[in-house]
Each structure stands twice: as structure tokens, then as C-alpha cells.
Design an enzyme around this catalytic site. Structure first.
Site, PDB file in Angstrom:
ATOM      1  N   SER A  74       0.703  -1.244  -0.097  1.00  0.00           N
ATOM      2  CA  SER A  74      -0.082   0.122  -0.083  1.00  0.00           C
ATOM      3  C   SER A  74       0.654   1.063   0.056  1.00  0.00           C
ATOM      4  CB  SER A  74      -0.908   0.014   1.278  1.00  0.00           C
ATOM      5  OG  SER A  74      -2.214  -0.846   1.002  1.00  0.00           O
ATOM      6  N   LYS A  77       0.017   3.402  -2.745  1.00  0.00           N
ATOM      7  CA  LYS A  77      -0.970   4.560  -2.795  1.00  0.00           C
ATOM      8  C   LYS A  77      -0.340   5.888  -2.949  1.00  0.00           C
ATOM      9  CE  LYS A  77      -4.381   1.889  -0.567  1.00  0.00           C
ATOM     10  NZ  LYS A  77      -3.950   0.263  -0.602  1.00  0.00           N
ATOM     11  N   TYR A 160     -10.274   3.036   5.431  1.00  0.00           N
ATOM     12  CA  TYR A 160      -9.181   2.585   4.421  1.00  0.00           C
ATOM     13  C   TYR A 160      -9.825   1.654   3.476  1.00  0.00           C
ATOM     14  CZ  TYR A 160      -4.398   1.734   3.295  1.00  0.00           C
ATOM     15  OH  TYR A 160      -3.314   1.202   2.557  1.00  0.00           O
ATOM     16  N   GLU A 283      -0.044   9.707   5.133  1.00  0.00           N
ATOM     17  CA  GLU A 283      -0.563   9.989   6.506  1.00  0.00           C
ATOM     18  C   GLU A 283       0.402  10.980   7.085  1.00  0.00           C
ATOM     19  OE1 GLU A 283      -1.779   6.165   7.719  1.00  0.00           O
ATOM     20  OE2 GLU A 283      -2.954   5.832   5.810  1.00  0.00           O
ATOM     21  N   LYS A 326       3.785   5.985   5.795  1.00  0.00           N
ATOM     22  CA  LYS A 326       2.792   5.154   5.072  1.00  0.00           C
ATOM     23  C   LYS A 326       3.265   3.785   5.336  1.00  0.00           C
ATOM     24  CE  LYS A 326      -0.769   4.096   2.772  1.00  0.00           C
ATOM     25  NZ  LYS A 326      -0.986   2.741   3.624  1.00  0.00           N
ATOM     26  N   SER A 329       1.598  -3.626   2.601  1.00  0.00           N
ATOM     27  CA  SER A 329       1.930  -4.934   2.932  1.00  0.00           C
ATOM     28  C   SER A 329       1.383  -5.826   1.554  1.00  0.00           C
ATOM     29  CB  SER A 329       1.298  -5.666   4.154  1.00  0.00           C
ATOM     30  OG  SER A 329       1.567  -4.864   5.157  1.00  0.00           O
TER      31      SER A 329
END
Length: 376
Positions: A74, A77, A160, A283, A326, A329
Site C-alpha cells: 500500500s 498508494k 481505509y 498520512e 505510510k 503489505s
């Protein structure tokens, strides 16, 4: 442990202290969770080092190096978010645009009026974490999205979701009149100078592609699926990933003004959810922060259950006084990236096992503290 790449620009004593801190943070984690191999990259003031541990494959015992290719899950992203922000900076879209503008098939559906911003920040109303098992291709995905009903008002709840960020990336690429894979691989990644980052690892580099190891200790690699490219599909090296972190800390070396603007936009605060502020892909936390806040913001319940959210109007502009992070996985890999722009320090952890997120955060926190000492 093998040390590679450039000096971090500190004294020998400080460099040795960082090296010792990295080993002290990583060795016990690898032992406790039986991680075959890891690459750890650190950056201080625009200069980086890569530390390599263990093996990329237990079958061959090939050691991890700075050229070893890992799945980052991820953390992908953050690249999707950068592409969407780049499209906005070039005038191809606005984050306030409704999804239906770029996907007319959503007309009349609950998602049609949802904004790209809500999709990018997981606040569209409760889209699920994973693409449903019954969905095998984009036509089926679009039909599923047409039928989907929200559990919350847009902007009021963060859940999420690979579906949410996946749709955002898909629509951003449509706004650019280019398939997502093409836009990412042929436009964004070359402009960032990331020449060892891919959605599909080239045949010439498959020998550098690590094998991940699942919970049964079987060698695995990621399985393609709908929205895989947008949500979890990138494979990269620690050397490339730390370059991406460095560009997020300081993008002044990039000639493309729109791309500089895009990188900054991914750091802006769009939604508050507990101790964490949702940026685009990334984040963030106010700096200084605590490891407890990082653990809370990355808690599994934040992923699986979601939380009430508060939309920030207007979005908070990017600021150096934050910690941005961030996790990522896949079934066989675990990754983590974190950086503090005001301190000009950052760390990347890449492993060929999906080990617990708290262990990643605690190890990275120790390393960041050592970097802060090397660069006060």
C-alpha cells in the site's frame, strides 16, 4: 549487514552511530519475525545510505542489496496520489470534481456525486478494504460500484479502502486520457527519476526480484487483480524508494513545476481521523509527535473498522513541521516509509515478509531518532 550507496554527509562518528542504530533496530525484528531479508534506507539532508540484511530468496541464498526489488504493497498508494495531484496541477482535473464527470456509468448511483477528494481520502461513505471476490474485471467493478450503497455521509467517516483509492487512480488516469499503468510507468516514474520502480518487473531484472514469504513460510509474490496497480502493485528498490522520500522532503531538483506542486499537494491535510491527518496517499502527524501516536494512527482498527472523520475546509497546506508516513503489505512483503521535512530526515524499511506494523513503526522510530542526532 552490508552498507551501500552514498555517505549521509555526517562525521564518521555520527555515521557509525546511525549504522549501529539501524542494526540495533533491525536485527531483533528480523530474528523475532523470521524475516529472510530487509533493505533499510535512510536519508539526511538529501544524502542517503542503504543497509542490507539477509537474503532475497531462501532457495538461492542470494543476499539482499540496494538493487533488490521488493513489493511495497500500500505504499503504492502514495504514487497513485502523486499522479492524481499531478493531473490536478496540470489542469486535467480538480479534486472537487464528482466521480461521474470521468465515469458517466456512475450517473444516478450513490457514488456518482462523490468527489475525487473523498475517494482519495477514503471518505466516500464506507467503501470496503478489498475488491469483492465476485469482481474479476473492470466492467464487473463498475457494475458493483453502481449498486453500492454508502453507510456514512461523504466526508464524515474514514474507512481505509483499496477500492476507494483504486477508483481515484482509475478516474485520474481517465482525466489524463491515458490508462493508469501507462500514466504511472511512462509519465510519472520517469519524471521522478525512478528507473528501478515498476508495476511489472522487467524480465532482465527478475533475478533481483525478491521472493516474499507468507505466514506458512511459503515463497509468494503478489497476485494481480482489479485496482492492484493503483492500490498495492508497485515493486521497487530501497535506493529508488529513498529517492522518492528525498523528493517529498525537497522537490527543488525537479524541473517540472506541476510535479513539484503535486508532491506538495500530497502532504496537505484533507481529513482528520483521531491523532492522524489524512493527506493524499500519505498520512501525517504534527511534529513533534510520539511513537504512541504513530502506533495509534496505524492501528489495525483504523484499517479494518474505520473511524469518524472531520473534513478540513479548506485543506491545510503542506508544512515542514509534520511527520509523514505510510505502511504497506502484500502476502509476502512488508514496507514502511516515514520522513520529517523540517528535519530533512527519512527512513524506508523493505522486507520480504509481512511482519506486524507496530514492529515496523518502533524500528523506524529508533532509526529516525538516530538520524535526528546525526543531523540536529
Amino acid at each position: 549487514m552490508v552498507v551501500l550507496a552514498t555517505s549521509i554527509g555526517a562525521s564518521h562518528a555520527q555515521t557509525d552511530a546511525v549504522e549501529q542504530a539501524v542494526a540495533a533496530a533491525i536485527d531483533p525484528v528480523m530474528k523475532q519475525y523470521q524475516i529472510p531479508g530487509m533493505a533499510v534506507a535512510v536519508t539526511v539532508d538529501g544524502k542517503h545510505r542503504v543497509y542490507s540484511f539477509g537474503v532475497a530468496s531462501r532457495a538461492t541464498n542470494k543476499p539482499v542489496t540496494g538493487d533488490t526489488v521488493f513489493e511495497i504493497g500500500s505504499v503504492s498508494k502514495t504514487f497513485t496520489a502523486t499522479l492524481g495531484a499531478y493531473a490536478q496541477a496540470r489542469g486535467a482535473l480538480s479534486l472537487d470534481d464528482p466521480a461521474v464527470r470521468y465515469l458517466p456509468a456512475l450517473a444516478g448511483s450513490a457514488l456518482g456525486g462523490t468527489t475525487l477528494r473523498d475517494l482519495a481520502t477514503y471518505t466516500a461513505g464506507g467503501l470496503p478494504l478489498q475488491v469483492p471476490d465476485t469482481v474479476a474485471d473492470m466492467p464487473q467493478m463498475i457494475e458493483w460500484l453502481r449498486q453500492w450503497q454508502p453507510e456514512h455521509a461523504p466526508g464524515s467517516y474514514r474507512r481505509y479502502s483499496n477500492v476507494s483509492i483504486g477508483l481515484f487512480g482509475y478516474l485520474a488516469a481517465k482525466a489524463m486520457n491515458t490508462p493508469f499503468r501507462t500514466a504511472l510507468s511512462q509519465q510519472l516514474l520517469p519524471k521522478l527519476g525512478l528507473m528501478h520502480t515498476w508495476l511489472e518487473v522487467p524480465s532482465a531484472r527478475m533475478g533481483d526480484y525478491a521472493w516474499g514469504y507468507d505466514k506458512h513460510d511459503k515463497p509468494v509474490r503478489v497476485t494481480p487483480g482489479v485496482f492492484d496497480a493503483q492500490a498495492y502493485g508497485i515493486k521497487t528498490t530501497a535506493t529508488d524508494m529513498i529517492r522518492f522520500v528525498e523528493l517529498n522532503i525537497d522537490a527543488s531538483s525537479i524541473d517540472d513545476a506541476a510535479l513539484r506542486q503535486a508532491l506538495s499537494a500530497t502532504h496537505a491535510g484533507y481529513v482528520r481521523a483521531g491523532v492522524m491527518t489524512q493527506a493524499l496517499g500519505w498520512e501525517r502527524y504534527r511534529w513533534p509527535t510520539t511513537v504512541d501516536d504513530l502506533l495509534a494512527g496505524n492501528d489495525a482498527r483504523m484499517v479494518l473498522d474505520g473511524s469518524p472523520a472531520q473534513r478540513i475546509e479548506p485543506p491545510e497546506a503542506s508544512t515542514p513541521d509534520v511527520l509523514i508516513n505510510k505502511t504497506g503489505s502484500t502476502n509476502g512483503f512488508g514496507s514502511y516509509a516515514a520522513f520529517i521535512p523540517a528535519r530533512r530526515i527519512g527512513v524506508v524499511l523493505l522486507a520480504n515478509r509481512n511482519y506486524p506494523v507496530p514492529a515496523r513503526i518502533e524500528a523506524a522510530w529508533k532509526i529516525l531518532n538516530a538520524l535526528g542526532t546525526a543531523h540536529p
